[in-house]
Design a protein around this motif. Sequence first.
Motif, PDB file in Angstrom:
ATOM      1  N   UNK A 105      34.556  42.599  91.841  1.00 40.73           N
ATOM      2  CA  UNK A 105      34.658  44.023  91.541  1.00 40.73           C
ATOM      3  C   UNK A 105      35.596  44.284  90.371  1.00 40.73           C
ATOM      4  N   UNK A 106      36.669  43.527  90.297  1.00 36.00           N
ATOM      5  CA  UNK A 106      37.738  43.805  89.329  1.00 36.00           C
ATOM      6  C   UNK A 106      38.069  42.552  88.539  1.00 36.00           C
ATOM      7  N   UNK A 107      37.390  42.280  87.392  1.00 40.73           N
ATOM      8  CA  UNK A 107      36.228  42.992  86.918  1.00 40.73           C
ATOM      9  C   UNK A 107      35.251  42.038  86.242  1.00 40.73           C
ATOM     10  N   UNK A 108      35.112  40.852  86.881  1.00 39.86           N
ATOM     11  CA  UNK A 108      34.233  39.849  86.301  1.00 39.86           C
ATOM     12  C   UNK A 108      32.758  40.185  86.477  1.00 39.86           C
ATOM     13  N   UNK A 109      32.465  41.073  87.444  1.00 38.33           N
ATOM     14  CA  UNK A 109      31.087  41.555  87.537  1.00 38.33           C
ATOM     15  C   UNK A 109      30.673  42.233  86.249  1.00 38.33           C
ATOM     16  N   UNK A 110      31.560  43.066  85.716  1.00 36.70           N
ATOM     17  CA  UNK A 110      31.285  43.715  84.431  1.00 36.70           C
ATOM     18  C   UNK A 110      31.224  42.703  83.301  1.00 36.70           C
ATOM     19  N   UNK A 111      32.167  41.758  83.261  1.00 34.97           N
ATOM     20  CA  UNK A 111      32.163  40.769  82.181  1.00 34.97           C
ATOM     21  C   UNK A 111      30.842  40.008  82.142  1.00 34.97           C
ATOM     22  N   UNK A 112      30.340  39.636  83.312  1.00 32.50           N
ATOM     23  CA  UNK A 112      29.065  38.911  83.375  1.00 32.50           C
ATOM     24  C   UNK A 112      27.923  39.766  82.838  1.00 32.50           C
ATOM     25  N   UNK A 113      27.924  41.045  83.177  1.00 33.85           N
ATOM     26  CA  UNK A 113      26.871  41.929  82.701  1.00 33.85           C
ATOM     27  C   UNK A 113      26.986  42.176  81.202  1.00 33.85           C
ATOM     28  N   UNK A 114      28.216  42.217  80.693  1.00 35.25           N
ATOM     29  CA  UNK A 114      28.400  42.367  79.251  1.00 35.25           C
ATOM     30  C   UNK A 114      27.830  41.160  78.510  1.00 35.25           C
ATOM     31  N   UNK A 115      28.105  39.959  79.030  1.00 35.08           N
ATOM     32  CA  UNK A 115      27.570  38.757  78.399  1.00 35.08           C
ATOM     33  C   UNK A 115      26.052  38.686  78.524  1.00 35.08           C
ATOM     34  N   UNK A 116      25.546  39.052  79.697  1.00 35.73           N
ATOM     35  CA  UNK A 116      24.088  39.040  79.878  1.00 35.73           C
ATOM     36  C   UNK A 116      23.415  40.033  78.946  1.00 35.73           C
ATOM     37  N   UNK A 117      24.021  41.201  78.756  1.00 37.57           N
ATOM     38  CA  UNK A 117      23.464  42.200  77.850  1.00 37.57           C
ATOM     39  C   UNK A 117      23.482  41.683  76.416  1.00 37.57           C
ATOM     40  N   UNK A 118      24.546  40.993  76.044  1.00 41.35           N
ATOM     41  CA  UNK A 118      24.621  40.406  74.706  1.00 41.35           C
ATOM     42  C   UNK A 118      23.501  39.402  74.482  1.00 41.35           C
ATOM     43  N   UNK A 119      23.167  38.647  75.538  1.00 41.64           N
ATOM     44  CA  UNK A 119      22.099  37.658  75.414  1.00 41.64           C
ATOM     45  C   UNK A 119      20.732  38.305  75.292  1.00 41.64           C
ATOM     46  N   UNK A 120      20.585  39.539  75.751  1.00 41.59           N
ATOM     47  CA  UNK A 120      19.302  40.232  75.708  1.00 41.59           C
ATOM     48  C   UNK A 120      19.056  40.938  74.383  1.00 41.59           C
ATOM     49  N   UNK A 121      20.049  40.953  73.510  1.00 45.49           N
ATOM     50  CA  UNK A 121      19.904  41.640  72.228  1.00 45.49           C
ATOM     51  C   UNK A 121      18.976  40.883  71.286  1.00 45.49           C
ATOM     52  N   UNK A 122      18.220  41.621  70.515  1.00 45.99           N
ATOM     53  CA  UNK A 122      17.491  41.064  69.382  1.00 45.99           C
ATOM     54  C   UNK A 122      18.275  41.483  68.140  1.00 45.99           C
TER      55      UNK A 122
END
Length: 379
Positions: A105-122
């Motif tokens: 919750x505080x706050x590696x869940x967000x960090x993981x989603x930030x990295x995953x979102x970065x990987x989804x970028x074109x």
Amino acid sequence: MPNNPTHYLPILEKLIGFPTISRETNLPLIDYSEDFLRSQGFQTQRFYNEQGNKANLMAWIGPERDGGLMLAGHTDVVPVDQQDWTTDPFRLTEKNGHLYGRGTSDMKGFLALALETAAALDSRQLQRPLYVCFTYDEEIGCGGAKALIGYLKTLSPPPRFALIGEPTDLALVTAHKGIQITTTHIKGKPAHSSCPHLGASAIVFASKLIAALEELLPPEENRDFNPPSATFNVGTIRGGTAINIIPEHCQFDWECRTLPSQNTAQINEAWERLIHSLKKRIQGIEVENHIKTAVPGLQSGLNREIAAWLKEFLEEGKIGTAPFVTEAGLYQQAGLPTVVCGPGTIQEAHQPDENIAISKMEAYRTFLHQVVGDLVEQK
């Protein structure tokens, strides 16, 4: 944003596996995150602490244009010592629709989603830059973010705003309180307890100071906060040598959480006046105050307009305040409008068996993809 096979679960599993308690290094997590972002085409830069055992990570991708976004979060977590965990705190465990582990919750869940979102970028479609900022030592005074203020002021072009993924249960926070943590040490005069007139009790003096703390509270209230005013808390106290000795030393640690509009300097001045007044009544006392850390609050401003825009991407988006402290006030000092919004909950933060609902992770993943997609891909 294009569909991408990268998923946040293996990323989160790696992040939880790094025991980045604030007293330990965060460099293995920074190594992993930097390698991950570089593999997606990001440029990166590290900013080490004085000891060289911790680092902030800045990463960016996209054209140098106004209107970008910075995703920001801290890498450190609180200790698990003397907590009764039923799972391994540094191994991601899934059960009953929740993900368990220190920092989920505080706050590696967000960090993981930030990295995953970065990987989804074109990156070929980017029209605005995306920044990623991972810091150290947020849990013990926001030292990493404080060290970044000067650098963030030089960003050209600056991001349109920063989004900090602290645990808000998907609420959009545009204001939160500030904090100051102080250690007060009192030196008295020892004597045999049968002759108290020959000594000066450091513990008695401390008790009178503590009892008077509430009198220092500014009368100002803001009903957007709960509680609506500044608060004090004395968290630890130590003193004395033996039951039959007038105590020569006493030390206590206390915090003051202020409304974002309040100035802690005024409280500190009132504190010194109180000490001076009590010393006239109790002779033979010396007092030293050491401000261990001070973090500014987040004030509402331009970030309310940004929050109103972000709300469009949330099914039940709420805009409000928070009683806890984040790095947002520091980013605001660097000139970045900042909104705090993350998938975790403050009720789970710092607790044994800390966890986050998979449904919240999925909802925030959709939100983050839409926000980043709209902001950096739109021409």
